[in-house]
Design an enzyme around this catalytic site. Structure first.
Site, PDB file in Angstrom:
ATOM      1  N   CYS A 143     119.215  -7.786 124.479  1.00  0.00           N
ATOM      2  CA  CYS A 143     118.686  -6.630 123.798  1.00  0.00           C
ATOM      3  C   CYS A 143     117.714  -7.043 122.868  1.00  0.00           C
ATOM      4  O   CYS A 143     116.645  -6.350 122.763  1.00  0.00           O
ATOM      5  CB  CYS A 143     119.795  -5.850 123.188  1.00  0.00           C
ATOM      6  SG  CYS A 143     120.859  -4.960 124.212  1.00  0.00           S
ATOM      7  N   HIS A 144     117.825  -8.149 122.024  1.00  0.00           N
ATOM      8  CA  HIS A 144     117.033  -8.368 121.146  1.00  0.00           C
ATOM      9  C   HIS A 144     115.855  -9.508 121.452  1.00  0.00           C
ATOM     10  O   HIS A 144     114.842  -9.704 120.644  1.00  0.00           O
ATOM     11  CB  HIS A 144     117.814  -9.130 119.865  1.00  0.00           C
ATOM     12  CG  HIS A 144     118.782  -8.160 119.200  1.00  0.00           C
ATOM     13  ND1 HIS A 144     118.291  -7.155 118.478  1.00  0.00           N
ATOM     14  CD2 HIS A 144     120.186  -8.039 119.505  1.00  0.00           C
ATOM     15  CE1 HIS A 144     119.484  -6.361 117.950  1.00  0.00           C
ATOM     16  NE2 HIS A 144     120.554  -7.144 118.792  1.00  0.00           N
ATOM     17  N   CYS A 204     123.445 -11.583 122.888  1.00  0.00           N
ATOM     18  CA  CYS A 204     122.310 -10.909 122.112  1.00  0.00           C
ATOM     19  C   CYS A 204     121.147 -10.831 122.624  1.00  0.00           C
ATOM     20  O   CYS A 204     120.277  -9.682 122.474  1.00  0.00           O
ATOM     21  CB  CYS A 204     122.394 -11.402 120.601  1.00  0.00           C
ATOM     22  SG  CYS A 204     123.620 -12.317 120.005  1.00  0.00           S
ATOM     23  N   HIS A 229     111.730  -0.069 133.934  1.00  0.00           N
ATOM     24  CA  HIS A 229     113.085  -0.695 134.404  1.00  0.00           C
ATOM     25  C   HIS A 229     113.464  -0.389 135.785  1.00  0.00           C
ATOM     26  O   HIS A 229     113.029  -1.565 136.572  1.00  0.00           O
ATOM     27  CB  HIS A 229     114.263  -0.203 133.615  1.00  0.00           C
ATOM     28  CG  HIS A 229     115.604  -0.915 133.923  1.00  0.00           C
ATOM     29  ND1 HIS A 229     116.097  -1.975 133.167  1.00  0.00           N
ATOM     30  CD2 HIS A 229     116.805  -0.363 134.407  1.00  0.00           C
ATOM     31  CE1 HIS A 229     117.120  -2.178 133.456  1.00  0.00           C
ATOM     32  NE2 HIS A 229     117.677  -1.519 134.303  1.00  0.00           N
ATOM     33  N   MET A 269     124.353  -0.925 118.770  1.00  0.00           N
ATOM     34  CA  MET A 269     124.807  -2.374 118.454  1.00  0.00           C
ATOM     35  C   MET A 269     126.287  -2.334 118.515  1.00  0.00           C
ATOM     36  O   MET A 269     127.070  -1.849 117.693  1.00  0.00           O
ATOM     37  CB  MET A 269     124.375  -2.710 116.850  1.00  0.00           C
ATOM     38  CG  MET A 269     124.942  -4.037 116.466  1.00  0.00           C
ATOM     39  SD  MET A 269     124.277  -5.501 116.933  1.00  0.00           S
ATOM     40  CE  MET A 269     124.995  -6.826 116.306  1.00  0.00           C
ATOM     41  N   HIS A 288     117.801   6.658 134.154  1.00  0.00           N
ATOM     42  CA  HIS A 288     118.201   5.356 135.009  1.00  0.00           C
ATOM     43  C   HIS A 288     118.599   5.986 136.333  1.00  0.00           C
ATOM     44  O   HIS A 288     119.662   6.221 136.979  1.00  0.00           O
ATOM     45  CB  HIS A 288     119.402   4.941 134.438  1.00  0.00           C
ATOM     46  CG  HIS A 288     119.863   3.382 134.776  1.00  0.00           C
ATOM     47  ND1 HIS A 288     120.437   3.284 135.840  1.00  0.00           N
ATOM     48  CD2 HIS A 288     119.701   2.336 134.192  1.00  0.00           C
ATOM     49  CE1 HIS A 288     120.768   1.983 136.122  1.00  0.00           C
ATOM     50  NE2 HIS A 288     120.163   1.241 134.840  1.00  0.00           N
TER      51      HIS A 288
HETATM   52 FE1  DHE Z   1     121.307  -3.709 136.967  1.00  0.00          FE
HETATM   53  C1  DHE Z   1     119.117  -2.543 139.460  1.00  0.00           C
HETATM   54  C2  DHE Z   1     118.621  -4.761 135.352  1.00  0.00           C
HETATM   55  C3  DHE Z   1     123.248  -4.124 134.196  1.00  0.00           C
HETATM   56  C4  DHE Z   1     123.892  -2.999 138.778  1.00  0.00           C
HETATM   57  N1  DHE Z   1     119.087  -3.568 137.454  1.00  0.00           N
HETATM   58  C5  DHE Z   1     118.654  -3.315 138.454  1.00  0.00           C
HETATM   59  C6  DHE Z   1     117.134  -3.322 138.433  1.00  0.00           C
HETATM   60  C7  DHE Z   1     117.077  -4.238 136.984  1.00  0.00           C
HETATM   61  C8  DHE Z   1     118.181  -4.248 136.425  1.00  0.00           C
HETATM   62  C9  DHE Z   1     115.588  -4.483 136.414  1.00  0.00           C
HETATM   63  C10 DHE Z   1     115.970  -3.115 139.290  1.00  0.00           C
HETATM   64  C11 DHE Z   1     115.897  -4.147 140.407  1.00  0.00           C
HETATM   65  C12 DHE Z   1     115.002  -3.986 141.510  1.00  0.00           C
HETATM   66  O1  DHE Z   1     114.923  -3.013 141.991  1.00  0.00           O
HETATM   67  O2  DHE Z   1     114.268  -4.687 141.764  1.00  0.00           O
HETATM   68  N2  DHE Z   1     120.713  -4.369 135.168  1.00  0.00           N
HETATM   69  C13 DHE Z   1     119.771  -4.945 134.460  1.00  0.00           C
HETATM   70  C14 DHE Z   1     119.797  -5.151 133.390  1.00  0.00           C
HETATM   71  O3  DHE Z   1     118.973  -5.563 132.446  1.00  0.00           O
HETATM   72  C15 DHE Z   1     120.974  -4.827 132.702  1.00  0.00           C
HETATM   73  C16 DHE Z   1     121.000  -3.719 131.727  1.00  0.00           C
HETATM   74  C17 DHE Z   1     121.863  -5.748 131.934  1.00  0.00           C
HETATM   75  C18 DHE Z   1     122.173  -6.951 132.365  1.00  0.00           C
HETATM   76  O4  DHE Z   1     122.782  -8.018 131.886  1.00  0.00           O
HETATM   77  O5  DHE Z   1     122.034  -7.422 133.635  1.00  0.00           O
HETATM   78  C19 DHE Z   1     121.796  -4.370 133.937  1.00  0.00           C
HETATM   79  N3  DHE Z   1     123.070  -3.507 136.450  1.00  0.00           N
HETATM   80  C20 DHE Z   1     123.651  -3.692 135.233  1.00  0.00           C
HETATM   81  C21 DHE Z   1     125.101  -3.990 135.417  1.00  0.00           C
HETATM   82  O6  DHE Z   1     126.163  -4.005 134.380  1.00  0.00           O
HETATM   83  C22 DHE Z   1     125.783  -3.153 136.714  1.00  0.00           C
HETATM   84  C23 DHE Z   1     126.150  -1.736 136.895  1.00  0.00           C
HETATM   85  C24 DHE Z   1     126.632  -4.031 137.486  1.00  0.00           C
HETATM   86  C25 DHE Z   1     126.385  -5.248 137.817  1.00  0.00           C
HETATM   87  O7  DHE Z   1     126.549  -5.752 139.002  1.00  0.00           O
HETATM   88  O8  DHE Z   1     125.880  -6.177 136.980  1.00  0.00           O
HETATM   89  C26 DHE Z   1     124.112  -3.095 137.319  1.00  0.00           C
HETATM   90  N4  DHE Z   1     121.451  -3.074 138.863  1.00  0.00           N
HETATM   91  C27 DHE Z   1     122.794  -2.841 139.469  1.00  0.00           C
HETATM   92  C28 DHE Z   1     122.529  -2.356 140.664  1.00  0.00           C
HETATM   93  C29 DHE Z   1     121.276  -2.323 141.026  1.00  0.00           C
HETATM   94  C30 DHE Z   1     120.589  -2.588 139.717  1.00  0.00           C
HETATM   95  C31 DHE Z   1     123.665  -1.938 141.560  1.00  0.00           C
HETATM   96  C32 DHE Z   1     120.416  -1.993 142.359  1.00  0.00           C
HETATM   97  C33 DHE Z   1     120.707  -0.366 142.551  1.00  0.00           C
HETATM   98  C34 DHE Z   1     120.077   0.062 143.887  1.00  0.00           C
HETATM   99  O9  DHE Z   1     120.542   1.128 144.629  1.00  0.00           O
HETATM  100  O10 DHE Z   1     118.923  -0.357 144.378  1.00  0.00           O
END
Ligand code: DHE
Length: 550
Positions: A53-54, A50, A330, A91, A373
């Site tokens: 998101c919250h 939770c 983000h 949700m 995104h």
């Molecule tokens: Fe990410 C980048 C946050 C879920 C794969 N992700 C980022 C960045 C943030 C972020 C803040 C930028 C970092 C930077 O550039 O300094 N991501 C979050 C979350 O808060 C979120 C929504 C939920 C969570 O619990 O983490 C989330 N992200 C995911 C996934 O479910 C993904 C698809 C698969 C995984 O590995 O968890 C995922 N996020 C990625 C990837 C990048 C990324 C591959 C970097 C992309 C790039 O090309 O630089």
């Protein structure tokens, strides 16, 4: 969407917090009483499912506030039903998807009527206790000891095994797998190309030395309970000198020594929301990048909508430029010249542009789509509009192209010059390369299996036409994998810009793969499979990551 598939994991979670260690705050007369065991279990569920998101303090972010003034007004029955059935606004239906049992839902509804638990802080004492230098600097090699073409190595997140795999770009073989924190989020490379930094969701950083005979961790540090971003200093004279990591909890960033991860300075991000100027106790650190124009890190702070430019030339007398941008910052990337940084405020449908040379906000742009995104976004020269940067969207099929050349294309600069229609919503990442003629758009979180397992490709030269068409590459099918949703995620180019790699991301117990596409012919070049290739997601080519090529 909420059937334990990888897409569920897109919901943020706070796995790093020790639920049992949190004290139960005082209850008021009439509040449901929870036993110590119940409270611990509820905390655990809250932080895992939770809080992302919250918010840890339940003040709301992507999800609604769940502070007791709200929950007590709604009451037990309402909370129970909401948790059970979810809502179209996002949700999850925790009950009807069988993710949570009836008993757990009853527990969570009662838990939410109590005051939130105060999670622990994580200051210098806690950080230092986790700091480990595995190979001291003076025992490390002074030149590269292996024969790898390091610029073409890919650091690949193996999400659910708590590892990264280093894959050789030419042979496509796994060179090694390295134990890391939980579900590594990103990899970044030091300016020299020697050091690889990875950060787990549990805020553990591994510093990996690529010059060792077999690349391995040389230092470790935990910077908090929950984190997503790490970066290293890139400006002339400061190459490899510092690293920085931002955390979701506690809300802060830390500057570290670039060769040992020794924590040097912790800066809180708590403060006022940029527009209302009201206090926010939990502003999380989202993406961080290192400037190529000044000794500065650009730190994006989600809930307050502020961008901080942190001057690392004198960290004892730290100077920060605070930019008012937009809430829910983000992810983002530079334009092709690296002078401008574009960051998406997902939940506000905006992109904020910062001039790294002038250290100033240029503009906040409406992207004309739902929840931009970009990942790092994609830079290319449009046949009509000149240099543009592109983002896709989580909420709809829109791909927005934004002009980035104020000198030669002033009319187009910082406006959406064109929107393209891709396959559908649920896009996470978009990619091209200076040598490529194509723009690749994934749709990882689209509910339709056919769409989530394929990518759309636009021919850049044809973007001048009315309603440009795209070609669909059936990456999931090409992988040969028959089971699972085969979600295709995050294209990444090799160092020459001739191949683009996509992860086929399945559940932990299912087969996954990386599919390599020939960029010239848009045909399948290679499927990388291995019994240890479990849940690959992000892929970071050393050269492209180091030099911010995208
Ligand atoms: Fe990410 C980048 C946050 C879920 C794969 N992700 C980022 C960045 C943030 C972020 C803040 C930028 C970092 C930077 O550039 O300094 N991501 C979050 C979350 O808060 C979120 C929504 C939920 C969570 O619990 O983490 C989330 N992200 C995911 C996934 O479910 C993904 C698809 C698969 C995984 O590995 O968890 C995922 N996020 C990625 C990837 C990048 C990324 C591959 C970097 C992309 C790039 O090309 O630089």
């Amino acid at each position: 969407r909420h059937d334990s598939s990888p897409a569920d994991q897109y919901q943020p979670s706070l796995q790093g917090i020790d639920a049992a260690a949190l004290a139960q705050p005082g209850t008021r007369p009439g509040d449901p009483v929870l036993t110590k065991e119940e409270f611990t279990r509820a905390n655990q569920i809250y932080f895992e499912r939770c809080a992302g998101c919250h918010g840890v303090l339940r003040k709301g972010a992507t999800g609604k506030p769940l502070t007791t003034d709200v929950t007590r007004q709604n009451g037990y029955d309402y909370l129970r039903d909401f948790i059970t059935y979810g809502s179209p606004a996002g949700m999850p239906n925790w009950g009807t998807s069988n993710e949570l049992s009836k008993a757990d839902i009853d527990l969570m509804a009662r838990y939410l009527l109590n005051e939130p638990a105060q999670p622990p802080e994580f200051g210098m004492t806690e950080m230092k206790a986790t700091w480990k230098v595995v190979v001291p600097v003076d025992q490390r090699p002074t030149k590269q000891m292996n024969k790898l073409d390091l610029d073409n190595v890919f650091s690949v997140t193996l999400r659910d095994t708590g590892e990264v795999a280093l894959i050789d770009g030419a042979s496509k073989q796994i060179v090694t797998r390295i134990k890391t924190g939980y579900a590594v989020h990103i990899s970044r490379i030091s300016a020299s190309g020697r050091y690889l930094f990875v950060i787990g969701r549990d805020a553990k950083i591994n510093l990996i030395d690529l010059w060792l005979e077999m690349p391995a961790t040389v230092a470790e540090l935990k910077v908090g309970n929950e984190a997503r971003s790490v970066e290293t200093s890139k400006y002339k004279g400061f190459e490899d000198k510092y690293a920085i990591a931002g955390s979701y909890w506690p809300p802060q960033y830390v500057i570290m020594d670039g060769a040992t991860l020794e924590p040097l300075k912790i800066v809180s991000t708590r403060g006022m929301v940029y527009d209302e100027q009201t206090y926010h106790p939990e502003p999380r650190v989202a993406s961080i990048v290192a400037s190529h124009f000044k000794p500065e890190f650009l730190v994006n702070i989600k809930e307050t909508g502020k961008i901080r430019l942190v001057d690392y030339s004198d960290i004892k007398n730290l100077r920060e430029t605070e930019i008012e941008a937009e809430r829910f910052l983000h992810d983002g990337g530079f334009d092709a010249t690296k002078r401008y940084f574009m960051v998406a405020a997902n939940a506000r449908n905006k992109v904020a542009v910062v001039d790294m040379k002038e250290s100033k906000l240029v503009k906040v742009i409406d992207t004309k789509g739902d929840k931009p995104h970009p990942g790092r976004g994609a830079n290319f020269v449009h046949p009509k509009f000149g240099p543009v940067w592109a983002t896709s969207h989580l909420g709809d099929e829109t791909v927005s192209l934004i002009g980035t050349d104020p000198a030669k294309h002033p009319k187009e600069a910082w406006t959406v010059v064109q929107t393209l229609a891709g396959q559908g919503g649920g896009s996470l990442f978009i990619k091209t390369h200076p040598k490529s003629h194509y723009l690749y758009v994934d749709t990882t979180l689209n509910p339709e299996p056919e769409i989530s397992s394929s990518v759309a490709v636009f021919d850049i030269e044809q973007l001048g036409q009315d309603k440009p068409k795209y070609k669909v590459l059936p990456i999931g099918e090409w992988s040969g994998i028959k089971e699972g949703q085969r979600r295709v995620v995050q294209g990444e180019f090799n160092k020459d810009g001739t191949e683009v790699w996509f992860s086929v991301w399945n559940g932990k117990a299912q087969e996954s793969a990386i599919v390599v596409v020939d960029d010239k012919t848009l045909t399948l070049k290679k499927v990388i499979k291995d019994k240890n290739m479990i849940t690959p997601t992000g892929k970071f080519n050393v050269l492209n990551t180091r030099d911010d090529i995208y």
